[in-house]
Scaffold this motif. Structure first.
Motif, PDB file in Angstrom:
ATOM      1  N   ALA A  37       0.808  -1.222   0.000  1.00  0.00           N
ATOM      2  CA  ALA A  37       0.000   0.000   0.000  1.00  0.00           C
ATOM      3  C   ALA A  37       0.839   1.270   0.000  1.00  0.00           C
ATOM      4  O   ALA A  37       0.295   2.374  -0.101  1.00  0.00           O
ATOM      5  CB  ALA A  37      -0.937   0.004   1.201  1.00  0.00           C
ATOM      6  N   HIS A  38       2.171   1.142   0.127  1.00  0.00           N
ATOM      7  CA  HIS A  38       3.057   2.303   0.126  1.00  0.00           C
ATOM      8  C   HIS A  38       4.363   1.962  -0.593  1.00  0.00           C
ATOM      9  O   HIS A  38       4.712   0.789  -0.742  1.00  0.00           O
ATOM     10  CB  HIS A  38       3.380   2.784   1.545  1.00  0.00           C
ATOM     11  N   ARG A  39       5.074   2.988  -0.975  1.00  0.00           N
ATOM     12  CA  ARG A  39       6.420   2.828  -1.515  1.00  0.00           C
ATOM     13  C   ARG A  39       7.303   3.945  -0.952  1.00  0.00           C
ATOM     14  O   ARG A  39       6.834   5.048  -0.644  1.00  0.00           O
ATOM     15  CB  ARG A  39       6.434   2.872  -3.040  1.00  0.00           C
ATOM     16  N   ALA A  40       8.593   3.627  -0.797  1.00  0.00           N
ATOM     17  CA  ALA A  40       9.583   4.626  -0.403  1.00  0.00           C
ATOM     18  C   ALA A  40      10.226   5.164  -1.677  1.00  0.00           C
ATOM     19  O   ALA A  40      10.774   4.394  -2.475  1.00  0.00           O
ATOM     20  CB  ALA A  40      10.634   4.013   0.506  1.00  0.00           C
ATOM     21  N   VAL A  41      10.164   6.465  -1.876  1.00  0.00           N
ATOM     22  CA  VAL A  41      10.660   7.093  -3.102  1.00  0.00           C
ATOM     23  C   VAL A  41      11.751   8.093  -2.746  1.00  0.00           C
ATOM     24  O   VAL A  41      11.576   8.928  -1.847  1.00  0.00           O
ATOM     25  CB  VAL A  41       9.525   7.808  -3.862  1.00  0.00           C
ATOM     26  N   PHE A  42      12.894   7.999  -3.442  1.00  0.00           N
ATOM     27  CA  PHE A  42      13.983   8.939  -3.203  1.00  0.00           C
ATOM     28  C   PHE A  42      14.774   9.135  -4.492  1.00  0.00           C
ATOM     29  O   PHE A  42      14.613   8.387  -5.465  1.00  0.00           O
ATOM     30  CB  PHE A  42      14.898   8.456  -2.071  1.00  0.00           C
ATOM     31  N   GLU A  43      15.639  10.130  -4.489  1.00  0.00           N
ATOM     32  CA  GLU A  43      16.461  10.439  -5.653  1.00  0.00           C
ATOM     33  C   GLU A  43      17.924  10.305  -5.279  1.00  0.00           C
ATOM     34  O   GLU A  43      18.354  10.747  -4.214  1.00  0.00           O
ATOM     35  CB  GLU A  43      16.174  11.863  -6.147  1.00  0.00           C
ATOM     36  N   LEU A  44      18.676   9.653  -6.157  1.00  0.00           N
ATOM     37  CA  LEU A  44      20.102   9.470  -5.920  1.00  0.00           C
ATOM     38  C   LEU A  44      20.833   9.524  -7.251  1.00  0.00           C
ATOM     39  O   LEU A  44      20.423   8.862  -8.217  1.00  0.00           O
ATOM     40  CB  LEU A  44      20.362   8.128  -5.224  1.00  0.00           C
ATOM     41  N   ALA A  45      21.886  10.304  -7.300  1.00  0.00           N
ATOM     42  CA  ALA A  45      22.700  10.448  -8.510  1.00  0.00           C
ATOM     43  C   ALA A  45      21.837  10.792  -9.717  1.00  0.00           C
ATOM     44  O   ALA A  45      22.046  10.280 -10.821  1.00  0.00           O
ATOM     45  CB  ALA A  45      23.500   9.179  -8.767  1.00  0.00           C
ATOM     46  N   GLY A  46      20.879  11.674  -9.502  1.00  0.00           N
ATOM     47  CA  GLY A  46      20.031  12.112 -10.594  1.00  0.00           C
ATOM     48  C   GLY A  46      18.964  11.131 -11.016  1.00  0.00           C
ATOM     49  O   GLY A  46      18.243  11.374 -11.989  1.00  0.00           O
ATOM     50  N   GLN A  47      18.812  10.003 -10.294  1.00  0.00           N
ATOM     51  CA  GLN A  47      17.801   8.997 -10.621  1.00  0.00           C
ATOM     52  C   GLN A  47      16.766   8.924  -9.502  1.00  0.00           C
ATOM     53  O   GLN A  47      17.129   8.886  -8.326  1.00  0.00           O
ATOM     54  CB  GLN A  47      18.435   7.615 -10.799  1.00  0.00           C
ATOM     55  N   GLN A  48      15.507   8.900  -9.885  1.00  0.00           N
ATOM     56  CA  GLN A  48      14.457   8.677  -8.900  1.00  0.00           C
ATOM     57  C   GLN A  48      14.152   7.184  -8.852  1.00  0.00           C
ATOM     58  O   GLN A  48      13.889   6.561  -9.876  1.00  0.00           O
ATOM     59  CB  GLN A  48      13.185   9.445  -9.241  1.00  0.00           C
ATOM     60  N   VAL A  49      14.238   6.634  -7.678  1.00  0.00           N
ATOM     61  CA  VAL A  49      14.011   5.204  -7.499  1.00  0.00           C
ATOM     62  C   VAL A  49      13.029   4.999  -6.360  1.00  0.00           C
ATOM     63  O   VAL A  49      12.753   5.913  -5.568  1.00  0.00           O
ATOM     64  CB  VAL A  49      15.327   4.442  -7.200  1.00  0.00           C
ATOM     65  N   SER A  50      12.499   3.794  -6.265  1.00  0.00           N
ATOM     66  CA  SER A  50      11.567   3.473  -5.180  1.00  0.00           C
ATOM     67  C   SER A  50      11.819   2.069  -4.683  1.00  0.00           C
ATOM     68  O   SER A  50      12.374   1.226  -5.403  1.00  0.00           O
ATOM     69  CB  SER A  50      10.113   3.624  -5.653  1.00  0.00           C
ATOM     70  N   LEU A  51      11.412   1.824  -3.455  1.00  0.00           N
ATOM     71  CA  LEU A  51      11.471   0.500  -2.854  1.00  0.00           C
ATOM     72  C   LEU A  51      10.091   0.149  -2.328  1.00  0.00           C
ATOM     73  O   LEU A  51       9.421   0.968  -1.693  1.00  0.00           O
ATOM     74  CB  LEU A  51      12.471   0.454  -1.697  1.00  0.00           C
ATOM     75  N   LEU A  52       9.666  -1.086  -2.590  1.00  0.00           N
ATOM     76  CA  LEU A  52       8.391  -1.578  -2.094  1.00  0.00           C
ATOM     77  C   LEU A  52       8.633  -2.415  -0.838  1.00  0.00           C
ATOM     78  O   LEU A  52       9.503  -3.296  -0.837  1.00  0.00           O
ATOM     79  CB  LEU A  52       7.694  -2.434  -3.151  1.00  0.00           C
ATOM     80  N   PRO A  53       7.896  -2.170   0.230  1.00  0.00           N
ATOM     81  CA  PRO A  53       8.069  -2.958   1.443  1.00  0.00           C
ATOM     82  C   PRO A  53       7.453  -4.356   1.291  1.00  0.00           C
ATOM     83  O   PRO A  53       6.433  -4.530   0.645  1.00  0.00           O
ATOM     84  CB  PRO A  53       7.341  -2.147   2.506  1.00  0.00           C
ATOM     85  N   MET A  54       8.095  -5.318   1.933  1.00  0.00           N
ATOM     86  CA  MET A  54       7.534  -6.663   1.975  1.00  0.00           C
ATOM     87  C   MET A  54       6.597  -6.832   3.160  1.00  0.00           C
ATOM     88  O   MET A  54       5.727  -7.700   3.158  1.00  0.00           O
ATOM     89  CB  MET A  54       8.654  -7.709   2.060  1.00  0.00           C
ATOM     90  N   ALA A  55       6.773  -6.011   4.191  1.00  0.00           N
ATOM     91  CA  ALA A  55       5.899  -6.065   5.364  1.00  0.00           C
ATOM     92  C   ALA A  55       5.974  -4.720   6.080  1.00  0.00           C
ATOM     93  O   ALA A  55       7.041  -4.106   6.154  1.00  0.00           O
ATOM     94  CB  ALA A  55       6.307  -7.189   6.313  1.00  0.00           C
ATOM     95  N   VAL A  56       4.835  -4.285   6.609  1.00  0.00           N
ATOM     96  CA  VAL A  56       4.754  -3.043   7.376  1.00  0.00           C
ATOM     97  C   VAL A  56       4.112  -3.368   8.714  1.00  0.00           C
ATOM     98  O   VAL A  56       2.958  -3.817   8.774  1.00  0.00           O
ATOM     99  CB  VAL A  56       3.933  -1.968   6.637  1.00  0.00           C
ATOM    100  N   GLY A  57       4.860  -3.184   9.786  1.00  0.00           N
ATOM    101  CA  GLY A  57       4.344  -3.462  11.126  1.00  0.00           C
ATOM    102  C   GLY A  57       4.069  -2.186  11.893  1.00  0.00           C
ATOM    103  O   GLY A  57       4.131  -1.079  11.348  1.00  0.00           O
ATOM    104  N   ASP A  58       3.780  -2.338  13.170  1.00  0.00           N
ATOM    105  CA  ASP A  58       3.496  -1.182  14.010  1.00  0.00           C
ATOM    106  C   ASP A  58       4.750  -0.374  14.320  1.00  0.00           C
ATOM    107  O   ASP A  58       4.674   0.836  14.545  1.00  0.00           O
ATOM    108  CB  ASP A  58       2.859  -1.630  15.330  1.00  0.00           C
ATOM    109  N   LYS A  59       5.922  -1.055  14.327  1.00  0.00           N
ATOM    110  CA  LYS A  59       7.152  -0.379  14.724  1.00  0.00           C
ATOM    111  C   LYS A  59       8.201  -0.321  13.626  1.00  0.00           C
ATOM    112  O   LYS A  59       9.117   0.516  13.695  1.00  0.00           O
ATOM    113  CB  LYS A  59       7.751  -1.067  15.954  1.00  0.00           C
ATOM    114  N   GLU A  60       8.128  -1.228  12.634  1.00  0.00           N
ATOM    115  CA  GLU A  60       9.161  -1.233  11.616  1.00  0.00           C
ATOM    116  C   GLU A  60       8.617  -1.661  10.262  1.00  0.00           C
ATOM    117  O   GLU A  60       7.541  -2.248  10.157  1.00  0.00           O
ATOM    118  CB  GLU A  60      10.329  -2.139  12.029  1.00  0.00           C
ATOM    119  N   VAL A  61       9.386  -1.324   9.245  1.00  0.00           N
ATOM    120  CA  VAL A  61       9.056  -1.661   7.858  1.00  0.00           C
ATOM    121  C   VAL A  61      10.195  -2.519   7.316  1.00  0.00           C
ATOM    122  O   VAL A  61      11.376  -2.227   7.557  1.00  0.00           O
ATOM    123  CB  VAL A  61       8.880  -0.389   7.009  1.00  0.00           C
ATOM    124  N   PHE A  62       9.839  -3.570   6.585  1.00  0.00           N
ATOM    125  CA  PHE A  62      10.804  -4.563   6.116  1.00  0.00           C
ATOM    126  C   PHE A  62      10.911  -4.502   4.594  1.00  0.00           C
ATOM    127  O   PHE A  62       9.906  -4.581   3.886  1.00  0.00           O
ATOM    128  CB  PHE A  62      10.360  -5.952   6.577  1.00  0.00           C
TER     129      PHE A  62
END
Length: 259
Positions: free
Chosen positions: A161-186
């Protein structure tokens, strides 16, 4: 390097050098409904490296697993589905039942494994604050459904339901979580160092949950999955969306088994 990161690395070392380490696993045996003999003979479902021909039976029926030793009472075993599984000990051996999407297997551990080849430790890239990345935590609406394979080729359905999106070296990339808990994201990811300086199938990363629409990805804490240390683990593989187009020289390096 912060004291917190040093403590995390120390905890990783303690975990991997303990009697219950992934390095101590000596077998993974898939169970069938009904009777599953445990013993030294090759015809047993769970084959022990030593001990009696028949140590006992594991019975799987009606959603329950019961252990009946050859000279003891029946004991209902909890799997690892909802927490710590029930351990069955025999001399230096210990086994327990794992649940993988309704398929049950027994993991067998030699708790004296370190007497033969003590754990020598892990190698890390030097700490680099540039790999502490603050990413946008973007909602995916409707959520994405993925079939995530593991190293055994089995698929697990994951809703994202979410993705982490950031830019590095002029490239925009994203990571999809495999699990999202109450305290941490995997997360599970690969990068251009995979198979070279780091484990070929990718690495794991756990981070605190997002706040105010942002999530901090500290790749200095990227770590090897259990499958880097044993063939008797069932690790998820990174989806293609999590194959980063650059090297991530941060976190744990590839672990090399002592010869």
């Amino acid at each position: 390097m912060s004291d917190d990161l040093k403590r995390w690395q120390s905890e990783r070392h303690a975990e991997l050098s303990s009697p219950d380490s992934w390095l101590g696993l000596v077998g993974l045996f898939w169970l069938q409904p009904g009777r599953n003999p445990v013993g030294r003979t090759a015809t047993a479902t769970v084959v022990l490296p030593h001990g009696p021909a028949l140590l006992g039976d594991l019975s799987w029926a009606d959603g329950r697993v019961v252990w009946q030793s050859a000279d003891g009472p029946e004991v209902a075993l909890a799997t690892d589905l909802h927490g710590a599984p029930t351990l069955v000990d025999f001399e230096n051996l210990s086994f327990f039942v794992v649940d993988r999407d309704g398929q049950l297997a027994v993991r067998l551990r030699d708790r004296n494994w370190a007497a033969k080849a003590p754990f020598a430790g892990l190698d890390y890239f030097p700490f680099d604050h540039r790999w502490q990345i603050v990413a946008a935590w973007q909602a995916i609406d409707p959520p994405l459904t993925m079939e995530v394979p593991n190293v055994s080729g089995e698929l697990k359905t994951v809703s994202v339901a979410h993705r982490a999106v950031f830019e590095l070296a002029g490239q925009q990339v994203s990571l999809l979580p495999m699990a999202v808990g109450d305290k941490e994201v995997f997360f599970v990811f690969r990068d251009r160092s995979s198979g070279r300086e780091t484990y070929g199938a990718g690495r794991f990363l756990k981070v605190p949950v997002a706040t105010s629409g942002q999530i901090t990805l500290d790749f200095n804490r990227a770590y090897n999955p259990p499958c880097a240390f044993t063939p008797f683990a069932t690790c998820p593989l990174p989806p293609p969306e999590n194959w980063l187009p650059f090297a991530v020289p941060a976190g744990e390096k590839k672990w090399l088994k002592p010869v």
